[in-house]
Every structure is written in C-alpha cells, then in structure tokens.
Design an enzyme around this catalytic site. Sequence first.
Site, PDB file in Angstrom:
ATOM      1  N   THR A 140      42.986  45.368  41.086  1.00 49.84           N
ATOM      2  CA  THR A 140      41.586  45.734  41.274  1.00 49.84           C
ATOM      3  C   THR A 140      41.436  47.255  41.324  1.00 49.84           C
ATOM      4  OG1 THR A 140      39.882  45.821  43.004  1.00 49.84           O
ATOM      5  CG2 THR A 140      42.060  45.248  43.732  1.00 49.84           C
ATOM      6  N   ASP A 141      40.247  47.738  40.952  1.00 51.68           N
ATOM      7  CA  ASP A 141      39.988  49.182  41.076  1.00 51.68           C
ATOM      8  C   ASP A 141      39.949  49.624  42.539  1.00 51.68           C
ATOM      9  OD1 ASP A 141      37.567  47.992  41.785  1.00 51.68           O
ATOM     10  OD2 ASP A 141      36.322  49.229  40.479  1.00 51.68           O
ATOM     11  N   GLU A 142      39.859  48.652  43.464  1.00 49.95           N
ATOM     12  CA  GLU A 142      39.746  49.032  44.880  1.00 49.95           C
ATOM     13  C   GLU A 142      41.017  49.707  45.401  1.00 49.95           C
ATOM     14  OE1 GLU A 142      37.630  46.225  47.361  1.00 49.95           O
ATOM     15  OE2 GLU A 142      36.642  45.363  45.614  1.00 49.95           O
ATOM     16  N   TYR A 194      42.055  44.276  52.444  1.00 50.56           N
ATOM     17  CA  TYR A 194      42.155  43.644  51.121  1.00 50.56           C
ATOM     18  C   TYR A 194      42.767  44.609  50.109  1.00 50.56           C
ATOM     19  CZ  TYR A 194      40.633  42.434  46.378  1.00 50.56           C
ATOM     20  OH  TYR A 194      40.612  42.192  45.022  1.00 50.56           O
ATOM     21  N   LYS A 198      46.383  44.538  48.036  1.00 51.25           N
ATOM     22  CA  LYS A 198      46.501  44.534  46.570  1.00 51.25           C
ATOM     23  C   LYS A 198      47.334  45.744  46.110  1.00 51.25           C
ATOM     24  CE  LYS A 198      44.754  42.124  43.919  1.00 51.25           C
ATOM     25  NZ  LYS A 198      45.233  40.847  43.316  1.00 51.25           N
TER      26      LYS A 198
HETATM   27  P1  NAD Z   1      38.871  33.903  44.166  1.00 50.64           P
HETATM   28  O1  NAD Z   1      38.909  34.160  45.638  1.00 50.64           O
HETATM   29  O2  NAD Z   1      37.622  33.360  43.546  1.00 50.64           O
HETATM   30  O3  NAD Z   1      40.055  32.905  43.762  1.00 50.64           O
HETATM   31  C1  NAD Z   1      41.351  33.018  44.276  1.00 50.64           C
HETATM   32  C2  NAD Z   1      42.124  31.762  43.901  1.00 50.64           C
HETATM   33  O4  NAD Z   1      43.471  31.910  44.382  1.00 50.64           O
HETATM   34  C3  NAD Z   1      41.578  30.485  44.519  1.00 50.64           C
HETATM   35  O5  NAD Z   1      41.571  29.446  43.561  1.00 50.64           O
HETATM   36  C4  NAD Z   1      42.562  30.170  45.640  1.00 50.64           C
HETATM   37  O6  NAD Z   1      42.675  28.784  45.930  1.00 50.64           O
HETATM   38  C5  NAD Z   1      43.860  30.734  45.064  1.00 50.64           C
HETATM   39  N1  NAD Z   1      44.840  31.086  46.097  1.00 50.64           N
HETATM   40  C6  NAD Z   1      44.628  31.815  47.227  1.00 50.64           C
HETATM   41  N2  NAD Z   1      45.776  31.942  47.914  1.00 50.64           N
HETATM   42  C7  NAD Z   1      46.729  31.286  47.212  1.00 50.64           C
HETATM   43  C8  NAD Z   1      48.115  31.071  47.403  1.00 50.64           C
HETATM   44  N3  NAD Z   1      48.746  31.545  48.483  1.00 50.64           N
HETATM   45  N4  NAD Z   1      48.803  30.367  46.480  1.00 50.64           N
HETATM   46  C9  NAD Z   1      48.166  29.863  45.383  1.00 50.64           C
HETATM   47  N5  NAD Z   1      46.857  30.035  45.155  1.00 50.64           N
HETATM   48  C10 NAD Z   1      46.135  30.734  46.062  1.00 50.64           C
HETATM   49  O7  NAD Z   1      39.289  35.279  43.496  1.00 50.64           O
HETATM   50  P2  NAD Z   1      38.769  35.961  42.158  1.00 50.64           P
HETATM   51  O8  NAD Z   1      37.522  36.688  42.435  1.00 50.64           O
HETATM   52  O9  NAD Z   1      38.823  34.970  41.070  1.00 50.64           O
HETATM   53  O10 NAD Z   1      39.906  37.055  41.949  1.00 50.64           O
HETATM   54  C11 NAD Z   1      41.098  36.745  41.228  1.00 50.64           C
HETATM   55  C12 NAD Z   1      42.000  37.947  41.192  1.00 50.64           C
HETATM   56  O11 NAD Z   1      41.317  39.042  40.580  1.00 50.64           O
HETATM   57  C13 NAD Z   1      42.414  38.452  42.579  1.00 50.64           C
HETATM   58  O12 NAD Z   1      43.774  38.828  42.503  1.00 50.64           O
HETATM   59  C14 NAD Z   1      41.536  39.652  42.836  1.00 50.64           C
HETATM   60  O13 NAD Z   1      42.167  40.572  43.662  1.00 50.64           O
HETATM   61  C15 NAD Z   1      41.359  40.182  41.428  1.00 50.64           C
HETATM   62  N6  NAD Z   1      40.091  40.910  41.172  1.00 50.64           N
HETATM   63  C16 NAD Z   1      38.891  40.351  41.510  1.00 50.64           C
HETATM   64  C17 NAD Z   1      37.703  41.026  41.209  1.00 50.64           C
HETATM   65  C18 NAD Z   1      36.355  40.423  41.513  1.00 50.64           C
HETATM   66  O14 NAD Z   1      35.327  41.078  41.285  1.00 50.64           O
HETATM   67  N7  NAD Z   1      36.276  39.192  41.979  1.00 50.64           N
HETATM   68  C19 NAD Z   1      37.760  42.281  40.592  1.00 50.64           C
HETATM   69  C20 NAD Z   1      39.013  42.814  40.260  1.00 50.64           C
HETATM   70  C21 NAD Z   1      40.161  42.116  40.554  1.00 50.64           C
HETATM   71  P1  TYD Z   2      31.402  42.093  47.281  1.00 51.90           P
HETATM   72  O1  TYD Z   2      30.763  41.182  46.299  1.00 51.90           O
HETATM   73  O2  TYD Z   2      31.941  41.525  48.550  1.00 51.90           O
HETATM   74  O3  TYD Z   2      32.534  42.893  46.488  1.00 51.90           O
HETATM   75  P2  TYD Z   2      33.416  44.192  46.939  1.00 51.90           P
HETATM   76  O4  TYD Z   2      33.229  44.447  48.376  1.00 51.90           O
HETATM   77  O5  TYD Z   2      34.798  43.762  46.612  1.00 51.90           O
HETATM   78  O6  TYD Z   2      32.910  45.299  46.078  1.00 51.90           O
HETATM   79  O7  TYD Z   2      30.366  43.220  47.668  1.00 51.90           O
HETATM   80  C1  TYD Z   2      29.750  44.023  46.666  1.00 51.90           C
HETATM   81  C2  TYD Z   2      28.885  45.048  47.374  1.00 51.90           C
HETATM   82  O8  TYD Z   2      27.794  44.371  48.001  1.00 51.90           O
HETATM   83  C3  TYD Z   2      29.613  45.796  48.485  1.00 51.90           C
HETATM   84  O9  TYD Z   2      29.167  47.134  48.503  1.00 51.90           O
HETATM   85  C4  TYD Z   2      29.165  45.063  49.756  1.00 51.90           C
HETATM   86  C5  TYD Z   2      27.769  44.596  49.424  1.00 51.90           C
HETATM   87  N1  TYD Z   2      27.333  43.324  50.068  1.00 51.90           N
HETATM   88  C6  TYD Z   2      26.101  43.259  50.703  1.00 51.90           C
HETATM   89  O10 TYD Z   2      25.359  44.244  50.789  1.00 51.90           O
HETATM   90  N2  TYD Z   2      25.718  42.070  51.261  1.00 51.90           N
HETATM   91  C7  TYD Z   2      26.498  40.948  51.197  1.00 51.90           C
HETATM   92  O11 TYD Z   2      26.106  39.888  51.757  1.00 51.90           O
HETATM   93  C8  TYD Z   2      27.749  41.026  50.526  1.00 51.90           C
HETATM   94  C9  TYD Z   2      28.656  39.843  50.440  1.00 51.90           C
HETATM   95  C10 TYD Z   2      28.131  42.247  49.964  1.00 51.90           C
END
Ligand code: NAD
Ligand code: TYD
Length: 399
Positions: A140-142, A194, A198
């Site tokens: 992630t970019d985070e 988090y 990562k």
């Molecule tokens: P999500 O929370 O929707 O899904 C995570 C999945 O992983 C779920 O299906 C969960 O059951 C599974 N999981 C959790 N712990 C596990 C374990 N110990 N063993 C096996 N499976 C397990 O997450 P997402 O939003 O789909 O993100 C997927 C990946 O992409 C993550 O690694 C996250 O850090 C990365 N990512 C997410 C975003 C975003 O905007 N959501 C952006 C950049 C990177």
């Molecule tokens: P989120 O979707 O949790 O992603 P991330 O924190 O990984 O960027 O949140 C996106 C942005 O929205 C973040 O600045 C936090 C804000 N946020 C709210 O203002 N209200 C909410 O209920 C949630 C879940 C997030």
Amino acid sequence: MKTYLVTGAAGFIGANFVKYMLKKYDDIAIVILDKLTYAGNLGTIKEELKDSRVEFVRGDIANAELVSNIFARREIDYVVNFAAESHVDRSITNPQLFLQTNILGTQNMLECAKKAWTTGKDDKGYPTYLPGKKFLQVSTDEVYGSLTKDFDVPQPLHIEDENVRRVVKGRTKIQTYGRTFFTGETPLDPRSPYSSSKTGADLIVRAYHETYKMPVNITRCSNNYGPYHFPEKLIPLIIKNILEGRKLPVYGKGDNVRDWLYVEDHAKAIDMVLAGGRVGEIYNIGGFNEEQNINIVKLTIDTIARLMQEEPRYRSVLKTSVENINYDLITYVSDRLGHDMRYAIDPTKIHRELGWLPETKFADGIQKTIRWYLDNRAWWETIISGEYRDYYEKMYGNR
Ligand code: NAD
Ligand code: TYD
C-alpha cells in the site's frame, strides 16, 4: 498454463483480481487461500467457486503446515499475497493481530514458497529457483506515511514529464492538493499500526530477495474503490448509510486527501507486474485522482440523489425517503488518531516500464460502484449482520 496461489481472495481486491484473471485468461488455475475473517465472504466469489479452474482452501497464511501442503499438492507459479488485516481503524484498537497476519503471515508465505521453488545453490551459496516463479506482495502507499497538503483549494496538476502526461491523457480535470507525490524514492515512514505492519511485510519480502534471491515484486497502491468493498471503509460505508438514511460520519474536518483508484485498474496492474515486472522491483500504482473526503461524501450523496430521480426503480432499495438524501446526513465526528493527511501516488514507473494506465475515470467508476451497491443489496445486507453491528456500535457509538 500458470497456476496462481491467491491469498485473501474472498476479500475486496483479491476477489476483483480473481474475477479479472478468470475473465481474461482461459488457461490458468487459481488456488484461493483465505481464512474468511469478518472481511472475507464466500458470497463475493460465489460464481468463481463453481469454476473448475478454481480451488478454495480455507486457512491462515501463517499456518506453515497448511501452506506447505498446498505447495506440495499443486505446482504454484505465482503467489499473489493479498491476505491482510486491512483497516486502519481496527489496527488502532487491535494492533497485535495486524503484526501477526501482515508480517508473520507474509513471512510464512515466503518461506513456504522458497522451500517449494528452490532447486539447489549457486557457487556463492544463494538458492537457485525453478524458472518462471514469482512472489508478488500486495502492499500500500500508506507505507510512505503522509504527504503535506499544500493547498486548501486544489490546483491544476502541471505535468512536465511526457510519460506522466500520457498517464492522464484524455482527462479534463486533474488536480492536486500538494506539491509532492509518493515515488519509488520516497522513504518508508508509516504512522499507523496498519501501515507499520504492511511496511514490516515489505521489508521481509525485500530481505528474502536480497538474502535468498527470491524472485519477488512489491506493488504499492493507493486507495481502491469498486464492487465488493466491505462497508467499513469510507466509500461503501457512505453509500450504505445513505441508502439506510443513517448519518454519514466524517472524521475531523473532512479535509484529508486520498488518491482513489478503481479496483479493476489495480487488478490489471498486478497482472502486468506478474507478467513483466522486473524481479526485485517495487511498483507504485495510483490514479492522479486526489480528493478530500468531504467532497467524496458530497459527490456520493449527489450521485445517489440524482439516480433516484432519473431511475425511480432504485427507490425500492432505500430504507429512507428520497427527500432525506441530502447534505444534512453529514455528521462530523472526532478525528482518527494519527490520521494521515494526504496520499498521492506518482505512477510514472509502472507506466514507463509496463504500459499501465489508470483507465477508469473517477466520474465513471463512482457511478458504476454506486449502481453495483444498488443492484446488490443482498450482498451488503448479509455482511452487515452480527460482528459488523458490534463493530459499528463500538467505532461510532460515542464518537
Ligand atoms: P480486505 O480486508 O477486503 O480482505 C482481506 C482478505 O484477507 C479477507 O478475505 C480475509 O478473510 C483475508 N485474510 C485476513 N487474514 C487472513 C489470514 N491470516 N490468512 C488468510 N486470509 C486472511 O482487504 P482488501 O481491501 O481487499 O486489501 C487486500 C490487500 O490490498 C491488503 O494486503 C491491503 O493491505 C492491500 N491494499 C488495499 C488497499 C485498499 O484500498 N483497500 C489499497 C492498497 C493496498
Ligand atoms: P478508509 O476508507 O478507512 O481508508 P484509509 O484510512 O486506508 O485511507 O478511509 C479513507 C478516508 O476517509 C480516511 O481519511 C478516513 C476517512 N473516513 C471518514 O471520514 N469516515 C469514516 O467513517 C471512515 C471509515 C473513513
């Protein structure tokens, strides 16, 4: 034929990746490994589970015996490690689980892949590997921390670099809230449990590459949005709450900035990095699509209100009246602890090397996403029972 071991594919991005790959390629096999935590749902991959190219294994990425077993049974070519605890707010209440899954789980996946793929040693003592194997860590970019927000009012983005100009070709409105972007040179500077977990995972992936010459890539993507997004993250939570006539919790002043990318564009990038990414390289993925949270919330309200006027059939999904869909739903709540101010990715490298582009314009992507939630109420209603209700009460009850 290539066989992919995709972890976390019952979650948001992993599931979208599997759907994308099965549609794009006939001759692939996919093994999904997912623990099915609160964030993983078999309903999300219901159709894919019926596909003879797919095997589903329920289990933990940190379970050495289980994962080695998969490698023993199947000839895995690519590991794509999506599985993670992914929500910043939950990491603030339970950091240890994030270290367990995100760091130790990733290390276990690396170790099992290394054992399965090693063929011997070279003359310096480094392991040698079966050809064509790759471990892709979805990061992630985070991990880069938080950028400064230099402008309260967004400024047009002036792009000098010809490559970058090509990335945003055809888009009329490209804006930025700051002068700097995350690039491959930006130092790692995570601030939440988090993002720290990562980052730990990224470092252990790099260590396996440097120490054992493991064939790896790391991708670092900005915030995704799209179908099957769990309604604890901003965009799906806002959509769901609007449809239910509930308040829309905006943290702090709502002025934090995120760079939003449609999930299918992320899936496409991962496919490209698997196929063509240079071993050991890190690729940043993002859309030059910065927006403040409050504007995302207002745009979502406006879009749903408009859809209800234009396509009255959607009113059957509402648990409130159309008149209630307005800015009065917005409620400012106390800020997230250590809330990162701004994320913004410069994706020039992945464009230059692999030809990737963020193809979905935000205006189109958000429409598609909202329509998907309107058309798939059963999916999100199933998810928001039990654990979700407890979580929501704890997170927002006294905020
Ligand atoms: P999500 O929370 O929707 O899904 C995570 C999945 O992983 C779920 O299906 C969960 O059951 C599974 N999981 C959790 N712990 C596990 C374990 N110990 N063993 C096996 N499976 C397990 O997450 P997402 O939003 O789909 O993100 C997927 C990946 O992409 C993550 O690694 C996250 O850090 C990365 N990512 C997410 C975003 C975003 O905007 N959501 C952006 C950049 C990177
Ligand atoms: P989120 O979707 O949790 O992603 P991330 O924190 O990984 O960027 O949140 C996106 C942005 O929205 C973040 O600045 C936090 C804000 N946020 C709210 O203002 N209200 C909410 O209920 C949630 C879940 C997030």
